[in-house]
Design a protein around this motif. Sequence first.
Motif, mmCIF file in Angstrom:
data_model
loop_
_atom_site.group_PDB
_atom_site.id
_atom_site.type_symbol
_atom_site.label_atom_id
_atom_site.label_comp_id
_atom_site.label_asym_id
_atom_site.label_seq_id
_atom_site.Cartn_x
_atom_site.Cartn_y
_atom_site.Cartn_z
ATOM 1 N N GLY A 1 -6.295 -1.539 -0.080
ATOM 2 C CA GLY A 1 -5.837 -0.380 -0.833
ATOM 3 C C GLY A 1 -6.423 -0.225 -2.220
ATOM 4 O O GLY A 1 -5.903 0.558 -3.018
ATOM 5 N N PHE A 2 -7.511 -0.933 -2.524
ATOM 6 C CA PHE A 2 -8.173 -0.774 -3.820
ATOM 7 C C PHE A 2 -9.316 0.221 -3.687
ATOM 8 O O PHE A 2 -10.113 0.118 -2.751
ATOM 9 C CB PHE A 2 -8.681 -2.124 -4.326
ATOM 10 N N TYR A 3 -9.411 1.154 -4.629
ATOM 11 C CA TYR A 3 -10.368 2.243 -4.459
ATOM 12 C C TYR A 3 -11.799 1.858 -4.823
ATOM 13 O O TYR A 3 -12.732 2.545 -4.430
ATOM 14 C CB TYR A 3 -9.931 3.486 -5.227
ATOM 15 N N ASP A 4 -11.992 0.768 -5.578
ATOM 16 C CA ASP A 4 -13.355 0.272 -5.805
ATOM 17 C C ASP A 4 -13.279 -1.193 -6.251
ATOM 18 O O ASP A 4 -12.213 -1.711 -6.565
ATOM 19 C CB ASP A 4 -14.127 1.128 -6.818
ATOM 20 N N ILE B 1 -11.094 -2.510 0.262
ATOM 21 C CA ILE B 1 -10.738 -1.188 0.785
ATOM 22 C C ILE B 1 -9.533 -1.291 1.711
ATOM 23 O O ILE B 1 -8.590 -0.492 1.629
ATOM 24 C CB ILE B 1 -11.944 -0.564 1.517
ATOM 25 N N HIS C 1 -11.847 -1.894 -9.800
ATOM 26 C CA HIS C 1 -10.372 -1.810 -9.808
ATOM 27 C C HIS C 1 -9.779 -3.115 -9.297
ATOM 28 O O HIS C 1 -8.845 -3.674 -9.890
ATOM 29 C CB HIS C 1 -9.945 -0.629 -8.932
ATOM 30 N N SER D 1 2.985 4.130 -1.365
ATOM 31 C CA SER D 1 3.163 4.664 -2.720
ATOM 32 C C SER D 1 4.653 4.698 -3.057
ATOM 33 O O SER D 1 5.509 4.756 -2.164
ATOM 34 C CB SER D 1 2.575 6.073 -2.820
ATOM 35 N N LYS E 1 0.805 -1.222 0.000
ATOM 36 C CA LYS E 1 0.000 0.000 0.000
ATOM 37 C C LYS E 1 0.841 1.277 0.000
ATOM 38 O O LYS E 1 0.327 2.357 -0.253
ATOM 39 C CB LYS E 1 -0.962 0.003 1.194
#
Length: 267
Positions: free
Chosen positions: A229-232, A226, A235, A169, A167
Amino acid sequence: MQIVPSDGLKVIIRHFLIYHPSTSNSVMTFFSDGNPGIVVPLSYSRLPFLHNQKLQEGELIAYGLMEHPIIIPPPPACGIIVIVLQPYALAFLSGIKPERLKNCILPLSALFGLSASFLQMAIRGLNDEGAIIKELERFFFNLLSTLPPTDELLRESLYHMKQSNGKISIQELLRGLFVSERLLERRFDRFIGISPKKLNGILRINHYLKLLRDPNHVYTPVQAAIEAGFYDQAHLNNKFKEITSTSPLKYLASLDPLAMNLFSFRG
């Protein structure tokens, strides 16, 4: 069952995985967890994993980091030990560029010659899994004794990526390491063969699977997505299918999962 390696080997080995299949006739899907590895047949059996070459009884195989899921025949009924290596370890130990090892499955002797042959002779006839692991560790200690230390920047970057379960960046990672993106990408290309961003994605998918299978906490697929770390959900589904070739629901219905990245479907 997972077994942690000796302290001196943690720099190259993540863990040993002992597996005894509950069924002997199910083909399996294997997808990347971000690590290469070595497969050891128990009871001096024959591994079926090389389609273009017949393996000898007791012969060990190595596999590089896989970019795409593959189908493999069922493992021998007597079981296997999988040596799950650090992402850079196979290239580091063998001296072969990771690009040449990527997506490859080959006999261990093709990488280590007589050393691999002597290892196979040493474990021949051993029925105790602990004794086999001791011989495997002896083999790796001997390899390490002839090599320089592993790359510190690579170890530190992988530590932070794994601690965050993918997660973190890349920009946050670079700030913490005080290095440029170009330098980090060159190290990954030299020792692992994929980019930090791609490895982060693989780590997130595997973390998502761990959450879904956590016996101490019940996550819905959306909650796990979530948390990983996946936004939807879309995705997640796209990335999941890219790495595993299936959907999260079909994966959860799979039979006899060996690890997060190896499973077979119910007939």
